[in-house]
Scaffold this motif. Structure first.
Motif, PDB file in Angstrom:
ATOM      1  N   LYS A  34      13.160 -30.526 -26.072  1.00 16.47           N
ATOM      2  CA  LYS A  34      14.157 -30.969 -25.094  1.00 16.47           C
ATOM      3  C   LYS A  34      15.540 -30.552 -25.547  1.00 16.47           C
ATOM      4  CE  LYS A  34      11.786 -35.172 -23.686  1.00 16.47           C
ATOM      5  NZ  LYS A  34      11.734 -36.633 -23.807  1.00 16.47           N
ATOM      6  N   ASN A  35      16.397 -30.366 -24.582  1.00 15.58           N
ATOM      7  CA  ASN A  35      17.816 -30.163 -24.860  1.00 15.58           C
ATOM      8  C   ASN A  35      18.523 -31.408 -24.343  1.00 15.58           C
ATOM      9  OD1 ASN A  35      20.458 -29.327 -25.039  1.00 15.58           O
ATOM     10  ND2 ASN A  35      20.311 -27.890 -23.337  1.00 15.58           N
ATOM     11  N   GLU A  36      18.761 -32.363 -25.263  1.00  9.01           N
ATOM     12  CA  GLU A  36      19.273 -33.678 -24.857  1.00  9.01           C
ATOM     13  C   GLU A  36      20.604 -33.575 -24.125  1.00  9.01           C
ATOM     14  OE1 GLU A  36      17.485 -36.294 -25.224  1.00  9.01           O
ATOM     15  OE2 GLU A  36      16.066 -35.862 -26.839  1.00  9.01           O
ATOM     16  N   SER A  37      21.434 -32.638 -24.547  1.00  4.34           N
ATOM     17  CA  SER A  37      22.784 -32.586 -23.990  1.00  4.34           C
ATOM     18  C   SER A  37      22.794 -32.214 -22.512  1.00  4.34           C
ATOM     19  CB  SER A  37      23.656 -31.626 -24.800  1.00  4.34           C
ATOM     20  OG  SER A  37      23.132 -30.329 -24.747  1.00  4.34           O
ATOM     21  N   CYS A  38      21.737 -31.524 -22.054  1.00  2.00           N
ATOM     22  CA  CYS A  38      21.700 -31.095 -20.657  1.00  2.00           C
ATOM     23  C   CYS A  38      20.541 -31.739 -19.900  1.00  2.00           C
ATOM     24  CB  CYS A  38      21.587 -29.571 -20.607  1.00  2.00           C
ATOM     25  SG  CYS A  38      21.703 -28.855 -18.968  1.00  2.00           S
ATOM     26  N   GLY A  39      19.574 -32.293 -20.658  1.00  2.00           N
ATOM     27  CA  GLY A  39      18.400 -32.896 -20.022  1.00  2.00           C
ATOM     28  C   GLY A  39      17.298 -31.902 -19.714  1.00  2.00           C
ATOM     29  N   ASP A  40      17.368 -30.712 -20.312  1.00  2.00           N
ATOM     30  CA  ASP A  40      16.335 -29.697 -20.080  1.00  2.00           C
ATOM     31  C   ASP A  40      15.079 -30.023 -20.887  1.00  2.00           C
ATOM     32  OD1 ASP A  40      18.355 -28.262 -18.725  1.00  2.00           O
ATOM     33  OD2 ASP A  40      18.968 -27.333 -20.614  1.00  2.00           O
ATOM     34  N   GLU A  41      13.929 -29.782 -20.288  1.00  2.00           N
ATOM     35  CA  GLU A  41      12.647 -29.959 -20.975  1.00  2.00           C
ATOM     36  C   GLU A  41      11.777 -28.747 -20.710  1.00  2.00           C
ATOM     37  OE1 GLU A  41      12.476 -34.739 -19.966  1.00  2.00           O
ATOM     38  OE2 GLU A  41      10.659 -33.512 -19.754  1.00  2.00           O
ATOM     39  N   GLY A  62      14.933 -28.791 -15.615  1.00  2.00           N
ATOM     40  CA  GLY A  62      16.241 -28.658 -16.227  1.00  2.00           C
ATOM     41  C   GLY A  62      17.145 -27.800 -15.388  1.00  2.00           C
ATOM     42  N   CYS A  63      18.219 -27.360 -16.007  1.00  2.00           N
ATOM     43  CA  CYS A  63      19.214 -26.582 -15.279  1.00  2.00           C
ATOM     44  C   CYS A  63      18.699 -25.164 -14.995  1.00  2.00           C
ATOM     45  CB  CYS A  63      20.509 -26.522 -16.085  1.00  2.00           C
ATOM     46  SG  CYS A  63      20.344 -25.602 -17.614  1.00  2.00           S
ATOM     47  N   ILE A  64      19.413 -24.473 -14.175  1.00  4.99           N
ATOM     48  CA  ILE A  64      19.015 -23.124 -13.775  1.00  4.99           C
ATOM     49  C   ILE A  64      18.878 -22.195 -14.974  1.00  4.99           C
ATOM     50  CG2 ILE A  64      19.919 -21.056 -12.622  1.00  4.99           C
ATOM     51  CD1 ILE A  64      20.996 -23.017 -10.441  1.00  4.99           C
ATOM     52  N   VAL A  65      19.806 -22.303 -15.919  1.00  4.19           N
ATOM     53  CA  VAL A  65      19.771 -21.414 -17.083  1.00  4.19           C
ATOM     54  C   VAL A  65      18.508 -21.641 -17.902  1.00  4.19           C
ATOM     55  CG1 VAL A  65      20.900 -20.837 -19.271  1.00  4.19           C
ATOM     56  CG2 VAL A  65      22.271 -21.164 -17.215  1.00  4.19           C
ATOM     57  N   SER A  66      18.173 -22.903 -18.175  1.00  2.00           N
ATOM     58  CA  SER A  66      16.994 -23.183 -19.006  1.00  2.00           C
ATOM     59  C   SER A  66      15.709 -22.769 -18.298  1.00  2.00           C
ATOM     60  CB  SER A  66      16.937 -24.668 -19.379  1.00  2.00           C
ATOM     61  OG  SER A  66      16.753 -25.478 -18.228  1.00  2.00           O
ATOM     62  N   MET A  67      15.630 -22.972 -17.007  1.00  5.20           N
ATOM     63  CA  MET A  67      14.415 -22.637 -16.259  1.00  5.20           C
ATOM     64  C   MET A  67      14.262 -21.122 -16.093  1.00  5.20           C
ATOM     65  SD  MET A  67      12.814 -25.503 -15.695  1.00  5.20           S
ATOM     66  CE  MET A  67      13.347 -25.928 -17.338  1.00  5.20           C
ATOM     67  N   ALA A 120      27.450 -24.609 -25.084  1.00  3.45           N
ATOM     68  CA  ALA A 120      26.651 -25.590 -24.338  1.00  3.45           C
ATOM     69  C   ALA A 120      25.549 -24.902 -23.543  1.00  3.45           C
ATOM     70  CB  ALA A 120      27.540 -26.396 -23.406  1.00  3.45           C
ATOM     71  N   ARG A 121      25.873 -23.751 -22.960  1.00  6.82           N
ATOM     72  CA  ARG A 121      24.886 -23.009 -22.179  1.00  6.82           C
ATOM     73  C   ARG A 121      23.894 -22.268 -23.073  1.00  6.82           C
ATOM     74  NH1 ARG A 121      24.551 -24.267 -16.866  1.00  6.82           N
ATOM     75  NH2 ARG A 121      24.162 -26.108 -18.079  1.00  6.82           N
ATOM     76  N   SER A 122      24.339 -21.914 -24.265  1.00  4.70           N
ATOM     77  CA  SER A 122      23.443 -21.258 -25.223  1.00  4.70           C
ATOM     78  C   SER A 122      22.235 -22.124 -25.513  1.00  4.70           C
ATOM     79  CB  SER A 122      24.160 -20.989 -26.556  1.00  4.70           C
ATOM     80  OG  SER A 122      25.203 -20.096 -26.377  1.00  4.70           O
ATOM     81  N   LYS A 123      22.476 -23.426 -25.635  1.00  2.00           N
ATOM     82  CA  LYS A 123      21.374 -24.362 -25.907  1.00  2.00           C
ATOM     83  C   LYS A 123      20.367 -24.347 -24.766  1.00  2.00           C
ATOM     84  CE  LYS A 123      23.681 -27.842 -28.750  1.00  2.00           C
ATOM     85  NZ  LYS A 123      24.129 -29.248 -28.748  1.00  2.00           N
ATOM     86  N   CYS A 124      20.863 -24.264 -23.541  1.00  2.00           N
ATOM     87  CA  CYS A 124      19.978 -24.215 -22.363  1.00  2.00           C
ATOM     88  C   CYS A 124      19.150 -22.939 -22.412  1.00  2.00           C
ATOM     89  CB  CYS A 124      20.799 -24.230 -21.083  1.00  2.00           C
ATOM     90  SG  CYS A 124      21.856 -25.678 -20.917  1.00  2.00           S
ATOM     91  N   PHE A 125      19.827 -21.836 -22.660  1.00  2.00           N
ATOM     92  CA  PHE A 125      19.151 -20.543 -22.717  1.00  2.00           C
ATOM     93  C   PHE A 125      18.099 -20.520 -23.819  1.00  2.00           C
ATOM     94  CE2 PHE A 125      18.929 -16.537 -25.067  1.00  2.00           C
ATOM     95  CZ  PHE A 125      18.279 -15.756 -24.119  1.00  2.00           C
TER      96      PHE A 125
END
Ligand code: ZN
Length: 142
Positions: A34-41, A62-67, A120-125
């Protein structure tokens, strides 16, 4: 280049909505994070045989970037040898650090090349890639 525009380009949106990379693979290796800061799983499924990823898929939200990143990952590794995937991972990490990397090897993933400047977006990616890295490393130990 307008990086934020690039981040939400049609290509990224297309991957974020891609259903062909999603789903549960029965009997496959599974790992998640998980990426707690954005809520991505992201939960990643790998079917490995003779050092080849026969099939892969993911589930999550999760967000568009993570998906989009997870979908690109799945498409990039299907049918590839473990050694080839290690090479892809290495180049993704270089891209994240803003170092020189093999653009040809990463294909569509390079749409995220500007992400190194946005922590912040790097974590999603990187979420799906860090899950993959852990799985590949544990394969090496087995
Ligand atoms: Zn996110």
């Amino acid at each position: 280049m307008d990086w934020m525009k690039e981040l939400y380009s049609d290509l990224v949106l297309k991957y974020a909505k891609d259903e062909s990379s999603r789903g549960v693979l029965e009997g496959a290796l599974v790992a998640e994070d998980k990426n707690e800061s954005c809520g991505d799983e992201v939960r990643l499924f790998l079917r490995v045989k003779n050092d080849v990823i026969e099939d892969a898929s993911f589930t999550g939200q999760g967000c568009i970037v993570s998906m989009a990143s997870a979908a690109m990952l799945v498409k990039a590794i299907r049918g590839k040898k473990i050694d080839e995937i290690k090479e892809i991972l290495k180049n993704v990490e270089k891209m994240m650090k803003g170092e020189e990397y093999n653009e040809e090897l990463l294909g569509d993933i390079v749409v995220f090349s500007g992400i190194s400047g946005i922590p912040a977006r790097s974590k999603c990616f990187y979420l799906a890639w860090s899950v993959l890295k852990g799985m590949i490393e544990s394969l090496g130990e087995g």
